[in-house]
Design a protein around this motif. Structure first.
Motif, mmCIF file in Angstrom:
data_model
loop_
_atom_site.group_PDB
_atom_site.id
_atom_site.type_symbol
_atom_site.label_atom_id
_atom_site.label_comp_id
_atom_site.label_asym_id
_atom_site.label_seq_id
_atom_site.Cartn_x
_atom_site.Cartn_y
_atom_site.Cartn_z
ATOM 1 N N TYR A 51 10.310 8.872 1.120
ATOM 2 C CA TYR A 51 9.110 8.016 0.846
ATOM 3 C C TYR A 51 9.751 6.837 -0.132
ATOM 4 C CZ TYR A 51 6.092 11.489 2.691
ATOM 5 O OH TYR A 51 5.159 12.377 3.644
ATOM 6 N N TRP A 52 8.704 5.819 -0.084
ATOM 7 C CA TRP A 52 8.844 4.564 -0.693
ATOM 8 C C TRP A 52 7.705 4.190 -1.548
ATOM 9 C CZ3 TRP A 52 13.932 3.470 -1.353
ATOM 10 C CH2 TRP A 52 14.552 3.998 -0.173
ATOM 11 N N PRO A 53 7.763 3.801 -2.814
ATOM 12 C CA PRO A 53 6.411 3.399 -3.552
ATOM 13 C C PRO A 53 5.969 2.279 -3.019
ATOM 14 C CG PRO A 53 8.760 2.797 -4.917
ATOM 15 C CD PRO A 53 9.022 3.569 -3.705
ATOM 16 N N GLN A 54 4.633 2.032 -3.176
ATOM 17 C CA GLN A 54 4.030 0.652 -2.833
ATOM 18 C C GLN A 54 2.778 0.377 -3.645
ATOM 19 O OE1 GLN A 54 3.946 1.151 1.782
ATOM 20 N NE2 GLN A 54 3.414 -0.850 1.320
ATOM 21 N N PRO A 55 2.690 -0.659 -4.270
ATOM 22 C CA PRO A 55 1.614 -1.148 -5.159
ATOM 23 C C PRO A 55 0.455 -1.033 -4.150
ATOM 24 C CG PRO A 55 2.840 -2.973 -4.842
ATOM 25 C CD PRO A 55 3.565 -1.755 -4.122
ATOM 26 N N LEU A 88 0.206 3.826 -8.023
ATOM 27 C CA LEU A 88 1.170 3.575 -6.874
ATOM 28 C C LEU A 88 1.143 4.637 -5.876
ATOM 29 C CD1 LEU A 88 4.461 3.055 -8.986
ATOM 30 C CD2 LEU A 88 3.111 1.054 -8.021
ATOM 31 N N LYS A 89 1.447 4.441 -4.585
ATOM 32 C CA LYS A 89 1.613 5.489 -3.618
ATOM 33 C C LYS A 89 2.817 5.354 -3.198
ATOM 34 C CE LYS A 89 -3.387 5.149 -1.787
ATOM 35 N NZ LYS A 89 -3.886 6.416 -1.732
ATOM 36 N N CYS A 90 3.212 6.670 -2.567
ATOM 37 C CA CYS A 90 4.477 6.629 -1.885
ATOM 38 C C CYS A 90 4.300 6.778 -0.465
ATOM 39 C CB CYS A 90 5.154 8.013 -2.249
ATOM 40 S SG CYS A 90 6.028 7.804 -4.064
#
Length: 98
Positions: A51-55, A88-90
Protein backbone atom coordinates in the motif's frame (compact mmCIF):
# COMPACT_ATOMS: atom_id res chain seq x y z
CA UNK A 1 -8.11 1.57 0.99
CA UNK A 2 -7.96 2.48 4.66
CA UNK A 3 -7.25 5.51 6.84
CA UNK A 4 -3.69 5.67 8.14
CA UNK A 5 -3.81 5.85 11.95
CA UNK A 6 -1.16 6.26 14.63
CA UNK A 7 -0.85 4.05 17.73
CA UNK A 8 -3.52 6.20 19.48
CA UNK A 9 -5.97 5.69 16.57
CA UNK A 10 -5.61 9.31 15.40
CA UNK A 11 -5.38 10.15 11.69
CA UNK A 12 -1.75 10.50 10.57
CA UNK A 13 -0.77 13.86 9.01
CA UNK A 14 2.32 15.06 7.16
CA UNK A 15 3.93 18.49 6.77
CA UNK A 16 3.92 19.99 3.29
CA UNK A 17 2.10 22.37 1.04
CA UNK A 18 -0.38 22.26 -1.81
CA UNK A 19 0.80 23.02 -5.31
CA UNK A 20 0.30 22.06 -8.95
CA UNK A 21 2.29 19.69 -11.10
CA UNK A 22 2.16 18.91 -14.79
CA UNK A 23 0.92 15.39 -15.47
CA UNK A 24 1.13 14.01 -18.99
CA UNK A 25 -1.23 11.21 -17.97
CA UNK A 26 -3.87 13.72 -16.80
CA UNK A 27 -3.18 15.99 -19.76
CA UNK A 28 -2.42 19.09 -17.70
CA UNK A 29 -1.83 20.41 -14.21
CA UNK A 30 -3.01 18.43 -11.22
CA UNK A 31 -3.21 19.44 -7.59
CA UNK A 32 -0.47 17.79 -5.50
CA UNK A 33 0.71 17.86 -1.90
CA UNK A 34 4.44 18.62 -1.87
CA UNK A 35 6.50 16.86 0.82
CA UNK A 36 10.12 16.03 1.60
CA UNK A 37 11.57 12.65 0.69
CA UNK A 38 12.31 11.89 4.36
CA UNK A 39 8.74 12.65 5.47
CA UNK A 40 7.27 10.66 2.59
CA UNK A 41 9.43 7.60 3.31
CA UNK A 42 8.36 7.84 6.96
CA UNK A 43 4.68 7.48 6.10
CA UNK A 44 5.30 4.86 3.39
CA UNK A 45 6.79 2.66 6.11
CA UNK A 46 3.59 3.02 8.17
CA UNK A 47 1.37 1.59 5.41
CA UNK A 48 0.70 -2.13 5.10
CA UNK A 49 2.88 -4.03 2.62
CA UNK A 50 1.87 -3.19 -0.96
CA UNK A 51 0.00 0.00 0.00
CA UNK A 52 1.04 3.61 -0.65
CA UNK A 53 -0.04 6.75 1.20
CA UNK A 54 -2.21 9.33 -0.54
CA UNK A 55 -3.57 12.66 0.67
CA UNK A 56 -7.35 13.00 0.53
CA UNK A 57 -10.05 15.42 1.62
CA UNK A 58 -13.29 15.00 3.55
CA UNK A 59 -15.14 14.18 0.30
CA UNK A 60 -12.76 11.25 -0.24
CA UNK A 61 -11.13 12.91 -3.26
CA UNK A 62 -7.67 11.42 -3.68
CA UNK A 63 -4.60 13.47 -4.59
CA UNK A 64 -0.97 12.50 -5.09
CA UNK A 65 2.24 13.50 -3.36
CA UNK A 66 4.98 15.39 -5.17
CA UNK A 67 8.15 14.25 -3.40
CA UNK A 68 11.22 16.51 -3.23
CA UNK A 69 14.02 13.99 -3.81
CA UNK A 70 17.49 14.29 -2.19
CA UNK A 71 19.13 15.03 -5.60
CA UNK A 72 16.91 18.12 -6.06
CA UNK A 73 14.52 16.50 -8.52
CA UNK A 74 10.82 16.05 -7.83
CA UNK A 75 8.70 13.00 -8.49
CA UNK A 76 5.03 12.09 -8.28
CA UNK A 77 4.37 9.26 -5.86
CA UNK A 78 2.24 6.34 -7.03
CA UNK A 79 -1.47 6.75 -6.57
CA UNK A 80 -4.88 7.41 -8.00
CA UNK A 81 -5.95 11.02 -8.61
CA UNK A 82 -9.63 11.92 -8.25
CA UNK A 83 -9.42 15.70 -8.27
CA UNK A 84 -9.78 18.25 -5.85
CA UNK A 85 -5.54 16.54 3.32
CA UNK A 86 -5.12 16.26 6.24
CA UNK A 87 -5.74 12.60 6.98
CA UNK A 88 -4.00 10.06 4.81
CA UNK A 89 -5.28 6.89 3.20
CA UNK A 90 -3.17 3.94 2.13
CA UNK A 91 -4.09 2.51 -1.25
CA UNK A 92 -2.76 -0.71 -2.76
CA UNK A 93 -0.37 -0.26 -5.69
CA UNK A 94 1.81 -3.00 -7.20
CA UNK A 95 4.60 -0.57 -8.14
CA UNK A 96 6.96 1.69 -6.23
CA UNK A 97 8.34 5.05 -7.26
CA UNK A 98 11.50 4.61 -5.12
Amino acid sequence: MYNLKDESANNVTIAGQWGNALSSRAGGDIKVFMVSYEDYKGIVNQCNNGYWPQPYNSNDRLYVFEVNLPNGNKGLAPGKYTGGIIPLKCRYSPTSCF
